[in-house]
Design a protein around this motif. Structure first.
Motif, short mmCIF file in Angstrom:
data_model
loop_
_atom_site.label_atom_id
_atom_site.label_comp_id
_atom_site.label_asym_id
_atom_site.label_seq_id
_atom_site.Cartn_x
_atom_site.Cartn_y
_atom_site.Cartn_z
N LEU A 257 0.79 -1.23 -0.01
CA LEU A 257 0.03 0.06 -0.02
C LEU A 257 0.84 1.24 -0.03
CD1 LEU A 257 -2.61 1.32 0.16
CD2 LEU A 257 -2.81 1.08 2.66
N GLU A 258 1.91 1.32 0.77
CA GLU A 258 2.69 2.39 0.84
C GLU A 258 3.29 3.09 -0.55
OE1 GLU A 258 5.56 2.92 4.37
OE2 GLU A 258 5.34 0.69 4.19
N PRO A 259 3.73 2.30 -1.67
CA PRO A 259 3.93 3.07 -2.57
C PRO A 259 2.93 3.48 -3.52
CG PRO A 259 4.32 0.73 -2.92
CD PRO A 259 4.00 0.87 -1.67
N VAL A 260 1.60 3.06 -3.40
CA VAL A 260 0.53 3.55 -3.94
C VAL A 260 0.08 4.99 -3.28
CG1 VAL A 260 -2.05 3.18 -4.25
CG2 VAL A 260 -0.36 1.15 -4.40
N LEU A 261 0.34 4.99 -1.72
CA LEU A 261 0.08 6.21 -1.24
C LEU A 261 1.08 7.44 -1.64
CD1 LEU A 261 -1.24 5.23 2.35
CD2 LEU A 261 -2.56 5.72 0.19
N ASP A 262 2.34 6.94 -1.92
CA ASP A 262 3.24 7.83 -2.54
C ASP A 262 2.67 8.65 -3.65
OD1 ASP A 262 4.87 7.42 -0.13
OD2 ASP A 262 6.07 5.92 -1.15
N VAL A 263 2.33 7.73 -4.58
CA VAL A 263 2.05 8.30 -5.67
C VAL A 263 0.64 8.98 -5.61
CG1 VAL A 263 0.62 7.61 -8.07
CG2 VAL A 263 2.64 6.21 -7.01
N TYR A 264 -0.31 8.74 -4.63
CA TYR A 264 -1.38 9.66 -4.38
C TYR A 264 -0.93 10.95 -3.63
CZ TYR A 264 -4.79 5.91 -4.83
OH TYR A 264 -5.72 4.80 -5.39
N GLU A 265 0.17 11.04 -2.68
CA GLU A 265 0.64 12.10 -2.32
C GLU A 265 1.15 12.95 -3.39
OE1 GLU A 265 1.79 14.84 1.00
OE2 GLU A 265 0.35 13.14 0.47
N GLN A 266 1.82 12.55 -4.39
CA GLN A 266 2.22 13.40 -5.43
C GLN A 266 1.15 13.88 -6.22
OE1 GLN A 266 5.19 11.23 -8.11
NE2 GLN A 266 5.34 13.17 -9.43
N ARG A 267 0.21 13.30 -6.57
CA ARG A 267 -0.96 13.63 -7.27
C ARG A 267 -1.75 14.65 -6.69
NH1 ARG A 267 -3.82 15.04 -11.70
NH2 ARG A 267 -5.95 14.48 -11.60
N TYR B 228 -8.55 16.67 -5.77
CA TYR B 228 -9.07 15.45 -5.81
C TYR B 228 -8.26 14.42 -6.82
CZ TYR B 228 -12.78 17.35 -3.08
OH TYR B 228 -13.66 18.22 -2.02
N LEU B 229 -8.41 13.21 -6.80
CA LEU B 229 -7.70 12.30 -7.62
C LEU B 229 -8.00 12.49 -9.18
CD1 LEU B 229 -7.65 8.96 -5.41
CD2 LEU B 229 -5.50 10.54 -5.89
N GLY B 230 -9.40 12.61 -9.21
CA GLY B 230 -9.83 12.66 -10.68
C GLY B 230 -9.64 14.00 -11.40
N GLY B 231 -9.61 15.08 -10.53
CA GLY B 231 -9.49 16.28 -10.95
C GLY B 231 -9.68 17.22 -9.96
N ASP B 232 -10.48 18.47 -10.35
CA ASP B 232 -10.62 19.56 -9.40
C ASP B 232 -11.90 19.47 -8.50
OD1 ASP B 232 -12.43 20.08 -11.29
OD2 ASP B 232 -11.46 21.83 -12.06
N PRO C 92 0.92 14.32 4.04
CA PRO C 92 -0.01 15.32 4.40
C PRO C 92 -1.22 15.64 3.34
CG PRO C 92 2.18 16.12 4.04
CD PRO C 92 2.15 14.74 4.14
N HIS C 93 -0.98 15.45 2.06
CA HIS C 93 -1.94 15.85 0.99
C HIS C 93 -2.99 14.55 1.03
CE1 HIS C 93 1.36 18.42 -0.48
NE2 HIS C 93 0.22 19.31 -0.49
#
Length: 213
Positions: free
Chosen positions: A140-150, A156-160, A189-190
């Motif tokens: 799960l950790e690397p997935v959350l790392d990608v989410y943090e960057q996004r 939001y993940l899909g857009g604004d 944090p994000h």
């Protein structure tokens, strides 16, 4: 035509479908299905879903299973109701679809396994396998790392705005917030701000109060 959802209270997939219906401010007749009593294996239920899994959604002659298919139908069929859960612009829609796929292919496998080990097993009086927990925390950790960057670039993940890309995360994320895995979200944090945002939505609050203790 009445909207009917056959499901099990506490089931992440059932809760995912309910969240979409409530975001659309729709009235739905909820039909409880007891997995313990194997009601999902009855001839009637199998006529609705041959895989014997919850939820199943009915709208007139339409019968749908698979929670993400249900949420997509609800978002598109009731576009003029409640929250707009999808983008109409093709480019924005394509980006949203990417993150819906990420949830299904990357986030769900790890978060579902962790939810089973850390939430459902204790609920059922079973013993958590800490080795499995450690294995899937690492996934799960690397997935959350990608989410943090996004999420550093987009609210939001899909857009604004809040869409199905975010909504699909709600059930598993909610369960994990009551476990030690919460620290993985809090450390970013994000991601943490995004989680607080989506879990505080009135539609999700309405779903969450149904959760078994």
């Amino acid at each position: 035509m009445a909207l009917i959802l056959h499901g099990t209270v506490g089931s992440p997939a059932t809760f995912r479908a309910l969240a979409a219906l409530y975001e659309k401010d729709l009235h739905v007749d909820f039909v409880p299905v007891s997995l313990a009593n194997k009601e999902n294996k009855s001839p009637h239920f199998l006529s609705l879903n041959p895989f014997g899994q919850v939820p199943v959604f009915e709208h007139g002659d339409l019968k749908l299973f698979e929670s993400r298919a249900i949420t997509k139908y609800v978002a598109e069929a009731f576009a003029d109701k409640g929250t707009s859960l999808v983008f109409k612009d093709p480019m924005k829609s394509a980006i949203q679809t990417v993150w819906m796929e990420v949830e299904a292919q990357k986030f769900d496998p790890a978060s579902s396994k962790l939810g089973w080990e850390l939430f459902f097993k204790p609920l059922f009086g079973m013993t958590t396998d800490e080795a499995v927990v450690a294995e899937f925390e690492k996934k799960l950790e690397p997935v959350l790392d990608v989410y943090e960057q996004r999420l550093a670039e987009s609210k939001y993940l899909g857009g604004d705005s809040f869409t199905l890309a975010d909504l699909h995360h709600l059930p598993n994320t909610y369960l994990l917030m009551g476990t030690k895995v919460k620290s993985l979200f809090d450390a970013r944090p994000h991601v943490s701000a995004w989680v607080s945002d989506i879990l505080s939505r009135p539609a999700w609050t309405k779903v969450a109060v149904m959760r078994p203790n």
